[in-house]
Each structure stands twice: as structure tokens, then as C-alpha cells.
Design a protein around this motif. Sequence first.
Motif, short mmCIF file in Angstrom:
data_model
loop_
_atom_site.label_atom_id
_atom_site.label_comp_id
_atom_site.label_asym_id
_atom_site.label_seq_id
_atom_site.Cartn_x
_atom_site.Cartn_y
_atom_site.Cartn_z
N ALA A 43 96.32 141.87 44.18
CA ALA A 43 95.86 141.38 45.48
C ALA A 43 96.10 142.42 46.57
O ALA A 43 95.24 142.68 47.41
CB ALA A 43 96.58 140.07 45.84
N PHE A 44 97.27 143.05 46.52
CA PHE A 44 97.59 144.08 47.50
C PHE A 44 96.64 145.26 47.37
O PHE A 44 96.13 145.79 48.36
CB PHE A 44 99.04 144.54 47.33
N GLN A 46 93.64 145.18 46.15
CA GLN A 46 92.29 144.78 46.56
C GLN A 46 92.13 144.85 48.08
O GLN A 46 91.16 145.40 48.59
CB GLN A 46 91.99 143.36 46.06
N GLU A 47 93.11 144.28 48.80
CA GLU A 47 92.96 144.27 50.27
C GLU A 47 93.11 145.67 50.84
O GLU A 47 92.41 146.04 51.79
CB GLU A 47 93.94 143.27 50.90
N ALA A 50 89.89 147.55 50.29
CA ALA A 50 88.82 147.10 51.18
C ALA A 50 89.01 147.65 52.59
O ALA A 50 88.06 148.07 53.25
CB ALA A 50 88.77 145.57 51.21
N GLN B 99 81.96 141.63 52.71
CA GLN B 99 82.68 142.14 51.53
C GLN B 99 84.15 142.39 51.86
O GLN B 99 85.05 142.07 51.07
CB GLN B 99 82.02 143.44 51.04
N LEU B 100 84.40 142.93 53.07
CA LEU B 100 85.78 143.15 53.50
C LEU B 100 86.52 141.81 53.56
O LEU B 100 87.63 141.66 53.05
CB LEU B 100 85.79 143.83 54.88
N ALA B 103 87.51 140.45 50.27
CA ALA B 103 88.68 141.13 49.69
C ALA B 103 89.97 140.67 50.37
O ALA B 103 91.02 140.56 49.72
CB ALA B 103 88.53 142.63 49.82
N LEU B 104 89.89 140.36 51.66
CA LEU B 104 91.09 139.90 52.37
C LEU B 104 91.56 138.55 51.81
O LEU B 104 92.72 138.19 51.93
CB LEU B 104 90.81 139.75 53.87
N TYR B 105 90.60 137.78 51.25
CA TYR B 105 90.95 136.50 50.66
C TYR B 105 91.03 136.60 49.13
O TYR B 105 91.10 135.60 48.44
CB TYR B 105 89.96 135.41 51.10
N HIS B 106 91.01 137.84 48.64
CA HIS B 106 91.21 138.13 47.22
C HIS B 106 90.23 137.42 46.31
O HIS B 106 90.59 136.93 45.25
CB HIS B 106 92.65 137.79 46.81
#
Lengths: 308, 341
Positions: A43-44, A46-47, A50, B99-100, B103-106
Motif C-alpha cells: 500500500a505504501f 502504491q501511494e 502514484a 488514477q492518483l 492509488a491513494l485508496y489502494h
Amino acid sequence: MSTTITPPTPPKSTAIENAELRDWKAAIAADAQTPPPGLFSSAFLQETAAMTRRLFIQLQRRPTTLAAGVIQPVMWLLLFGALFQNVPQGLFGDSQNYGQFLGAGIIVFTAFGGALNAGLPVMFDREFGFLNRFLVAPLASRYSIVMASAIFIAAMSLVQTAAIVGLSAFLGAGLPDVLGLGLLVLIVLTLVLGVTALSLGLAFSLPGHIELIAVIFVTNLPLLFASTALVPLAFMPPWLQVVASLNPLSYAIEPIRYVYLHGDWGLGSVVMQAPFGAVTLGGAIAVLIGFCGLSLALVHPLLRRRIA
Amino acid sequence: MSAAVLIEGLKKRYGAVEAVKSVSLTIQPGEIFGLLGPNGAGKTTTIRCLCTLSTPDAGKIEVNGISVIDNPRVARQSLGYIAQEVALDKVLTGRELLQLQAALYHMPVRVARDRIAQMIDLLELTDWADQKTGTYSGGLKKRLDLALGLLHQPDVLVLDEPTVGLDIETRTAVWQFLRQLQAAGTTILITSHYLEEVDALADRVAIIDQGEVIATGTPSELKDKVGGDRITLRIREFTPDAEADQARALLTQLPCVQEVIVNSAQGNSLNLVVEPQADALMTVQQALKEAGLPTFGIAQSRPSLDDVYLAATGRTLLDAEIAAAGNRDLKAERKQAMKGA
């Protein structure tokens, strides 16, 4: 005259729901009570990926930033080199000419300048409210905001460094060996990480971009002039020698310069004669890593309080 | 079943300003809840605390039974937040921002791709999704903002002044969209200082003033509690003071009239509170005619939420806003708004 007000077509109600998403959310809720995923979780990653991608898209759509970032150090190298071209040989230590001497200073100063500015985009995100998107999201850790900036700035610095190294070689400064280049990259990255952390710390603690720019302004050039970037330590009055040998930039510049001039460098090589004694290459790198660690430690509680 | 949102005894102070003194709310799953109050009443502070952007000084906040203070990461997954001002990265395209957000919400990549396509379709962004948001109009930006806030399908959607600065058409579209969302089961909390907005949308309303909730209920309940109907009357387009006073003296005598206010800001129009009976309008007109006074315009209406606010605080929303404008510490608020915690 009469007009009929047509209401906009109602959205398709079926599209609001998404069964697949529901399943995924249920799965998330199921392990919601577990402790937050750490800094090495997917998860880390991924964010962070992004957020970093966003910075690179910005760079790609505003190529001026990159062009200016490369042109500026090139101008420094050409203009400063020309300015001191006629200085008698031997005044700048073992360098053949001033251009050769200057390269290391410009590499470090450029990386430093870029890292010092790292906080500005974050400050603008704060001011525009864009940062709130990150803060209301269930991030694995808000350090992803810091990490994304650091990755971006480091990549920028490496591109700039490559340009300076290339131009220096073209101007006759030669090239360090592969290991020397590796050391150069390590030094640049360590400095960038430490300074980026400080800059982001400022971005989260100062009230606005005006204040941040003011701090950047009063830090940037004085640190350049009070370092060994432009002239060797021996060239300075005693008080400035003391200041310059306390300046972390000098500890980045001198090893790079040494590696440029000496093919037979080692960690024990003396790279700087500070007023308080000789500094070896290994010692200088230890100081740099110490500086980086210190600035991270300094910023850590601040970031924790502000964003973690 | 636990409440969708539970706020109890919320307090938040910014420096010397007590932005929220005491706010308690319970929002049931699936309802649209309106938080109505003048600017500076503490609406935004309340929802900033709810959305984990500010830490309350005291009080309890829960979303689906999960404390946002003790377990913010889990609560954030259930919340969608649409800020008053649309903050977009103008260099990125709508799709890239989505898309960003994903990703912030996985979200897994495949789920994200389908969901983004769905949201682009739903909010009619198809023609614009691959344009930079810097080229978007105000209404388009708001639609993208809604798509971003809804992307992870939050159980509770929080909107701060969702239609401020929007044209009428977009406003109507937003309202319609929110009703649609509600039908699909989303709980919605909106703040507004537009009476009509809350009146039109909200199932239940809390009126908030100077950091405190002063009334809660359905719009209809609140209006009934105030009681009486309203008659707005103009003797002439611009009535001379003498005539207005004469009319007031006359109408106050009528048994069906409870109160008469002369509104000098509106050309001495008369605002009457009357018994809610069908012939009140006739009676008033008859009385004026007998006294030889003309009638330029007359209209009867139920009490509005503004009347509810007036009854509870002794001033209208507009007055409160003008008064509040002078009392706010805007610098401190801005500072707080930028701060993470």
C-alpha cells in the motif's frame, strides 16, 4: 419571450454502485482493525508511486523546469570558469585549471539548490488545498508524501549531475573512474536526502510560500560562498575557513573534487585541511551521512506532529 | 445498527477563537443531513474534524461506529470529502487525477480502471477526461471533484458548501446527483448557508450558530415549531414611512395577525406573521382597502428556515453573516486550514 428550463439528464443510477468495488471494500473493512501497514507494505509503495508519478507528469508537461535545471549549472560552469580563467596555476591546489576545480562545486551546489526547493511544490499543495486529498485518504503512512518528493528531487539531481559531469569532461576536466562516479552519486544522493527533508520540514511548518522562498533565498547563496565550491579553503581569510569547514556542502564538494583529480583515491585520502585538522575522504562522507541522519531526525517529530 | 455519523460534544478552538463550542449530531445511514448556518458558525470546522483534517479539543466523533480520532485510517476509508474550493492539479488530466486518487485508496489496478471508467461515464466527463484540468470550466471542475470524492464509493459523503460559486444549471445538476447517490444508499452530509439548498435536499437539518447547534429536525418540523404563516406586503413599490406606519398600526389590530415588521431595507415592505388560516390574505387585503391604502404586491408563504433561524437567534442569517464577517480571525483560520493536524 419564454424559455423552457430543461433539467440535465439524470445520471444512470445503476452506475453509482459497483459490485466489484463493494467486495474489495468489504475485504478492506475485514482487516481494518489490524495495525496500519508499514513503510514497506505494498500500500505504501502504491501511494508513493502514484504521488511520484504525478511529479514526473508535471515535469514532462512543464519541460521548462528541467531545461532551466540543466541550463543553470551549465551557465555557472561556463561563466564562473571564464571569470577566473586567468588565475595563476597552482592557486587552486592540484587543479590544472579553474574549470576543473569548479566542476565539483557546481555539482554539489546544483543538487543542494534543487533539494532546498523541494518544499515549494508541497507548500503550494498546502495552500491550494490539494494536499487535503492526501490527508483525508487512508494512506499507509503519510511519509509517502515525503518519499515521493525525495525520489523526484533525487532523479532531477542525477540528471543535472550527469549534464555537469558531461560538460566538465568536454571542457577538459576529465572523468573519475567508475567507482569514483559511484561515490559521486552516493554523495549527491546523501546530500539531497538530508536537504530535502529539511526543506519539507519547512514546508510543513512555515505559514506560506512567501516565507519559504525567503528562507531559501537567505540560505542558498551564503552557503555557496561560505563553502569550498568556488575557491579552496587556503584562499579564504581564517574566519571564513572556519565557517566553510563547518559547512556540510564542503564535505560533499571536497571528496568529489579529490576523486576528480586523483585516480588513486581511497577512504583514507586527505581531502581537506580544515583549521581543526585534516579531513579524510571517509571522514567527509561520514560527516555527510551524519548530516543527513541529523536532518531526518530533526524533521521526523515535526512531520509526525503535522502530518503523521 | 450504528449511526452513520455520530458527533458528541465536539469542541475546537483556534487560538483565541472558539470555532466550535458544542456540536452534537447523529446522522442515520442513507439520509441527507444539512448543516445550516451563517459563515463562521463552525460548519467547516465541524466537518474538518469529522474528515480527520483537524483534531478536536474535546468530544467524540464516529463514522459507522469507528472513532475517527482513535482509528483515523479506517474511518477515512468510509468517508468521502468534497472541499468547498475545488483543488485540482491543473497540469494533470482528469483521468490521471482519478488514477492518483485510486492509488491513494489502494484500489487494485483492475478495479480502479473499471471504476474510473464508470465515474467518467456517470459524471459525463467522457469528452474531457483526457484534457488537462486547467482547461476545465467551473462546473466541469466540480463534476471531476465529485468523481474524485466518490471514486472509492464512500459510505458517507461530506460536502462543504457544494454549490457555492456554481451557475444555476450546475447547482441543479449537483442537487439531482446527490439525490441519486442517496437513492443508491450513500449517507450525505452537506454544509450550506443557502437556505433553499438545505430546504430542497436535506431530510434533516441542524442549524448551527456561533459554534453551537441551536435546532435539529426535519425542515418541516422546524418550520412547524416556529408556527404561523408569513405574508409579505408592499403598499407601494417604495412605501413612504408614514404610510408604512399607518399600515402597521392598522394590521396589528387584526386578530389573525401576530406580528408586523417594517423592512426598511426593502422599500418599507411589511413582513407579517399570521395565523395559518386560508383567509388571512383576504382579511389583510380587506383591511387595507377599507383604510384607503393600495396594495402593490402581496404574497403568503410558510415560514422558511431563515424564520427558524430568526426565531432561535433573534437575527436573520444575512445579519449574522455580516456580523460574523467582522469577528473572524481569517488569518488564524487559513493557517489552521493549511495545517495537517
